[in-house]
Scaffold this motif. Structure first.
Motif, PDB file in Angstrom:
ATOM      1  N   ALA A  24       0.825  -1.209   0.000  1.00  0.00           N
ATOM      2  CA  ALA A  24       0.000   0.000   0.000  1.00  0.00           C
ATOM      3  C   ALA A  24       0.861   1.261   0.000  1.00  0.00           C
ATOM      4  O   ALA A  24       0.563   2.233  -0.706  1.00  0.00           O
ATOM      5  N   LEU A  25       1.941   1.241   0.782  1.00  0.00           N
ATOM      6  CA  LEU A  25       2.858   2.395   0.796  1.00  0.00           C
ATOM      7  C   LEU A  25       3.510   2.583  -0.571  1.00  0.00           C
ATOM      8  O   LEU A  25       3.715   3.710  -1.029  1.00  0.00           O
ATOM      9  N   GLY A  26       3.835   1.460  -1.229  1.00  0.00           N
ATOM     10  CA  GLY A  26       4.428   1.547  -2.563  1.00  0.00           C
ATOM     11  C   GLY A  26       3.491   2.205  -3.559  1.00  0.00           C
ATOM     12  O   GLY A  26       3.919   3.014  -4.394  1.00  0.00           O
ATOM     13  N   VAL A  27       2.200   1.873  -3.482  1.00  0.00           N
ATOM     14  CA  VAL A  27       1.208   2.489  -4.371  1.00  0.00           C
ATOM     15  C   VAL A  27       1.111   3.987  -4.099  1.00  0.00           C
ATOM     16  O   VAL A  27       1.094   4.812  -5.033  1.00  0.00           O
ATOM     17  N   LEU A  28       1.062   4.356  -2.822  1.00  0.00           N
ATOM     18  CA  LEU A  28       0.963   5.779  -2.474  1.00  0.00           C
ATOM     19  C   LEU A  28       2.186   6.550  -2.955  1.00  0.00           C
ATOM     20  O   LEU A  28       2.068   7.653  -3.506  1.00  0.00           O
ATOM     21  N   LEU A  29       3.365   5.979  -2.747  1.00  0.00           N
ATOM     22  CA  LEU A  29       4.593   6.662  -3.168  1.00  0.00           C
ATOM     23  C   LEU A  29       4.690   6.750  -4.688  1.00  0.00           C
ATOM     24  O   LEU A  29       5.274   7.700  -5.219  1.00  0.00           O
ATOM     25  N   ALA A  30       4.116   5.768  -5.390  1.00  0.00           N
ATOM     26  CA  ALA A  30       4.144   5.814  -6.854  1.00  0.00           C
ATOM     27  C   ALA A  30       3.351   7.005  -7.380  1.00  0.00           C
ATOM     28  O   ALA A  30       3.687   7.584  -8.421  1.00  0.00           O
ATOM     29  N   PHE A  31       2.288   7.359  -6.657  1.00  0.00           N
ATOM     30  CA  PHE A  31       1.466   8.496  -7.072  1.00  0.00           C
ATOM     31  C   PHE A  31       1.926   9.813  -6.447  1.00  0.00           C
ATOM     32  O   PHE A  31       1.357  10.865  -6.753  1.00  0.00           O
ATOM     33  N   LEU A  32       2.951   9.769  -5.599  1.00  0.00           N
ATOM     34  CA  LEU A  32       3.391  10.976  -4.909  1.00  0.00           C
ATOM     35  C   LEU A  32       3.851  12.086  -5.859  1.00  0.00           C
ATOM     36  O   LEU A  32       3.467  13.256  -5.673  1.00  0.00           O
ATOM     37  N   PRO A  33       4.658  11.795  -6.886  1.00  0.00           N
ATOM     38  CA  PRO A  33       5.056  12.884  -7.801  1.00  0.00           C
ATOM     39  C   PRO A  33       3.859  13.554  -8.469  1.00  0.00           C
ATOM     40  O   PRO A  33       3.825  14.791  -8.593  1.00  0.00           O
ATOM     41  N   ALA A  34       2.877  12.742  -8.891  1.00  0.00           N
ATOM     42  CA  ALA A  34       1.693  13.326  -9.528  1.00  0.00           C
ATOM     43  C   ALA A  34       0.902  14.182  -8.547  1.00  0.00           C
ATOM     44  O   ALA A  34       0.396  15.255  -8.904  1.00  0.00           O
ATOM     45  N   LEU A  35       0.808  13.724  -7.286  1.00  0.00           N
ATOM     46  CA  LEU A  35       0.100  14.504  -6.276  1.00  0.00           C
ATOM     47  C   LEU A  35       0.817  15.817  -5.981  1.00  0.00           C
ATOM     48  O   LEU A  35       0.178  16.863  -5.791  1.00  0.00           O
ATOM     49  N   CYS A  36       2.152  15.771  -5.955  1.00  0.00           N
ATOM     50  CA  CYS A  36       2.927  17.001  -5.727  1.00  0.00           C
ATOM     51  C   CYS A  36       2.701  18.005  -6.852  1.00  0.00           C
ATOM     52  O   CYS A  36       2.520  19.208  -6.619  1.00  0.00           O
ATOM     53  N   LEU A  37       2.705  17.516  -8.089  1.00  0.00           N
ATOM     54  CA  LEU A  37       2.473  18.407  -9.226  1.00  0.00           C
ATOM     55  C   LEU A  37       1.072  19.013  -9.172  1.00  0.00           C
ATOM     56  O   LEU A  37       0.877  20.189  -9.495  1.00  0.00           O
ATOM     57  N   ALA A  38       0.100  18.196  -8.730  1.00  0.00           N
ATOM     58  CA  ALA A  38      -1.281  18.678  -8.689  1.00  0.00           C
ATOM     59  C   ALA A  38      -1.504  19.663  -7.551  1.00  0.00           C
ATOM     60  O   ALA A  38      -2.143  20.707  -7.722  1.00  0.00           O
ATOM     61  N   VAL A  39      -0.960  19.346  -6.361  1.00  0.00           N
ATOM     62  CA  VAL A  39      -1.219  20.164  -5.181  1.00  0.00           C
ATOM     63  C   VAL A  39      -0.340  21.411  -5.152  1.00  0.00           C
ATOM     64  O   VAL A  39      -0.811  22.529  -4.896  1.00  0.00           O
ATOM     65  N   VAL A  40       0.959  21.224  -5.420  1.00  0.00           N
ATOM     66  CA  VAL A  40       1.908  22.329  -5.290  1.00  0.00           C
ATOM     67  C   VAL A  40       1.878  23.255  -6.494  1.00  0.00           C
ATOM     68  O   VAL A  40       1.861  24.490  -6.362  1.00  0.00           O
ATOM     69  N   TYR A  41       1.868  22.648  -7.696  1.00  0.00           N
ATOM     70  CA  TYR A  41       1.974  23.467  -8.904  1.00  0.00           C
ATOM     71  C   TYR A  41       0.660  23.585  -9.681  1.00  0.00           C
ATOM     72  O   TYR A  41       0.593  24.300 -10.681  1.00  0.00           O
ATOM     73  N   GLY A  42      -0.356  22.870  -9.259  1.00  0.00           N
ATOM     74  CA  GLY A  42      -1.647  22.960  -9.937  1.00  0.00           C
ATOM     75  C   GLY A  42      -1.664  22.339 -11.310  1.00  0.00           C
ATOM     76  O   GLY A  42      -2.510  22.679 -12.151  1.00  0.00           O
ATOM     77  N   ILE A  43      -0.748  21.416 -11.577  1.00  0.00           N
ATOM     78  CA  ILE A  43      -0.687  20.750 -12.881  1.00  0.00           C
ATOM     79  C   ILE A  43      -1.497  19.458 -12.802  1.00  0.00           C
ATOM     80  O   ILE A  43      -1.103  18.500 -12.150  1.00  0.00           O
ATOM     81  N   VAL A  44      -2.645  19.454 -13.458  1.00  0.00           N
ATOM     82  CA  VAL A  44      -3.531  18.288 -13.448  1.00  0.00           C
ATOM     83  C   VAL A  44      -3.853  17.921 -14.892  1.00  0.00           C
ATOM     84  O   VAL A  44      -4.380  18.756 -15.645  1.00  0.00           O
ATOM     85  N   PRO A  45      -3.550  16.705 -15.315  1.00  0.00           N
ATOM     86  CA  PRO A  45      -3.864  16.307 -16.694  1.00  0.00           C
ATOM     87  C   PRO A  45      -5.360  16.195 -16.917  1.00  0.00           C
ATOM     88  O   PRO A  45      -6.131  15.930 -15.979  1.00  0.00           O
ATOM     89  N   LYS A  46      -5.785  16.376 -18.134  1.00  0.00           N
ATOM     90  CA  LYS A  46      -7.203  16.262 -18.461  1.00  0.00           C
ATOM     91  C   LYS A  46      -7.641  14.801 -18.389  1.00  0.00           C
ATOM     92  O   LYS A  46      -6.867  13.894 -18.687  1.00  0.00           O
ATOM     93  N   PRO A  47      -8.887  14.543 -17.958  1.00  0.00           N
ATOM     94  CA  PRO A  47      -9.376  13.158 -17.861  1.00  0.00           C
ATOM     95  C   PRO A  47      -9.244  12.388 -19.172  1.00  0.00           C
ATOM     96  O   PRO A  47      -8.918  11.196 -19.165  1.00  0.00           O
ATOM     97  N   ALA A  48      -9.477  13.051 -20.291  1.00  0.00           N
ATOM     98  CA  ALA A  48      -9.379  12.369 -21.588  1.00  0.00           C
ATOM     99  C   ALA A  48      -7.952  11.893 -21.844  1.00  0.00           C
ATOM    100  O   ALA A  48      -7.730  10.790 -22.382  1.00  0.00           O
ATOM    101  N   ALA A  49      -6.968  12.711 -21.424  1.00  0.00           N
ATOM    102  CA  ALA A  49      -5.573  12.323 -21.611  1.00  0.00           C
ATOM    103  C   ALA A  49      -5.207  11.130 -20.720  1.00  0.00           C
ATOM    104  O   ALA A  49      -4.471  10.230 -21.132  1.00  0.00           O
ATOM    105  N   LEU A  50      -5.739  11.118 -19.500  1.00  0.00           N
ATOM    106  CA  LEU A  50      -5.484  10.000 -18.589  1.00  0.00           C
ATOM    107  C   LEU A  50      -6.074   8.705 -19.141  1.00  0.00           C
ATOM    108  O   LEU A  50      -5.442   7.642 -19.092  1.00  0.00           O
TER     109      LEU A  50
END
Length: 233
Positions: A24-50
């Motif tokens: 579970a920790l591995g899954v959370l850490l795998a998404f950590l860079p994306a969460l940092c980009l979303a929370v800190v820099y406001g960079i969120v990919p569009k749902p269609a791109a995901l």
């Protein structure tokens, strides 16, 4: 408490708990860079791109999400499976290390002893892998630049050599089974190259692995039943 009771009542529950927590920790850490980009820099990919990226990835290697746990479980064991899928490099490092450790200790895969030995073998491979990888990240490019081209090109054959060694190791114990599966895999590969399975989307990415793995399981079960090793006969 004998060894079997300790394995089932003490060892396995603790290892399963640790495996689930670290997974579970591995899954959370795998998404950590994306969460940092979303929370800190406001960079969120569009749902269609995901969705597009997920479909592209799933069509290429999604079948491995099912094939690899099934095909590797007999060698790695339950605890080794936690470790392998968390650390990565499963086919080219974890499985060979677990298999060689079992062969050196003279224990069989799929047994309690084999599971423990596989766990120890992979634990050492992870420590060594991280140590070498750290050195490689720091010095890798400069060292590879100094190597002759013949050596760098030969590195491409490391993975086929590992699988060849594993095939020989297990094939010696089940010669007819291994020969049949090998012939079948060669025929599937010839069919893929000839375009026979071109009507299947992305068949080259999964058909050979998928059919060979499940055919091996079916043949092994039938063989062991005939020998009276399944079903308590």
């Amino acid at each position: 408490m004998n060894n079997k009771d300790f394995f089932e009542k003490e060892y396995m529950p603790k290892m399963n708990r640790i495996g689930k927590i670290t997974g579970a920790l591995g899954v959370l850490l795998a998404f950590l860079p994306a969460l940092c980009l979303a929370v800190v820099y406001g960079i969120v990919p569009k749902p269609a791109a995901l969705v597009t990226a997920f479909i592209a990835g799933a069509s290429s290697f999604g079948v491995l999400w099912f094939v690899e746990p099934i095909s590797y479980f007999s060698v790695l064991g339950p605890i080794g499976t936690y470790m392998a899928f968390l650390s990565g490099n499963i086919s080219n490092m974890r499985v060979p290390c677990a298999s060689m450790a079992q062969a050196a200790a003279e224990v069989d895969p799929g047994t309690e002893q084999g599971s423990i030995i596989a766990t120890l073998g992979m634990a050492m491979s992870i420590v060594i892998n991280i140590s070498v990888l750290t050195i490689g990240v720091i010095l890798g490019s400069s060292v590879l630049a100094m190597l002759p081209e013949t050596i760098t090109s030969a590195l491409n054959y490391l993975l086929p050599a590992l699988f060849g060694a594993l095939l020989v190791q297990f094939g010696i114990k089940m010669k007819k089974h291994t020969a049949g599966i090998l012939i079948f895999a060669i025929l599937i590969n010839i069919g893929l190259n000839a375009g026979i399975f071109s009507w299947l989307p992305g068949a080259s990415n999964y058909l050979g692995i998928l059919t060979s793995v499940f055919l091996s399981i079916i043949v092994a079960v039938i063989t062991f039943k005939k020998q009276g090793k399944v079903g308590g006969k």
